[in-house]
Design an enzyme around this catalytic site. Structure first.
Site, PDB file in Angstrom:
ATOM      1  N   ARG A   1       0.830  -1.218   0.000  1.00  0.00           N
ATOM      2  CA  ARG A   1       0.000   0.000   0.000  1.00  0.00           C
ATOM      3  C   ARG A   1       0.858   1.259   0.000  1.00  0.00           C
ATOM      4  NH1 ARG A   1      -3.415  -0.090   5.024  1.00  0.00           N
ATOM      5  NH2 ARG A   1      -1.502  -1.041   5.766  1.00  0.00           N
TER       6      ARG A   1
ATOM      7  N   ASN B   1      -6.024  -2.538   2.423  1.00  0.00           N
ATOM      8  CA  ASN B   1      -5.994  -3.988   2.617  1.00  0.00           C
ATOM      9  C   ASN B   1      -7.418  -4.499   2.745  1.00  0.00           C
ATOM     10  OD1 ASN B   1      -3.218  -4.207   2.632  1.00  0.00           O
ATOM     11  ND2 ASN B   1      -3.054  -4.115   4.852  1.00  0.00           N
TER      12      ASN B   1
END
Length: 92
Positions: free
Chosen positions: A18, A36
């Protein structure tokens, strides 16, 4: 403008995926978000020019060095005209 929704599967959590996507998105000038998912995948939406979106899709297939991407599912969605950068969202 083009907007895509991604689901990235593989070893993509706990490896900086990320954070790395957020940096790459900033470098490319795209907007959107990444987060996520509880199933171990990473989900994102990216909006930009065709060239910008293709560049981040190419990056997403590899990810950061510690990641191992098994699959990237891409769905075209309607552009929103979003502005303001690229965010990391809470797990969904």
């Amino acid at each position: 403008m083009r907007r895509v929704h991604l689901v990235v599967r593989g070893k993509v959590q706990g490896v900086g995926y990320r954070y790395s996507m957020q940096r790459r998105a900033a470098d490319l000038g795209v907007v959107g978000w990444v987060r996520n998912r509880r199933d171990g995948s990473v989900e994102a939406e990216i909006e930009g020019t065709d060239q910008q979106v293709e560049a981040i899709l190419a990056w997403a297939e590899q990810g950061p060095p510690m990641a191992h991407v098994d699959a990237v599912t891409v769905t075209e969605v309607d552009p929103t005209g979003e502005s303001g950068g690229f965010d990391t969202r809470s797990t969904h």
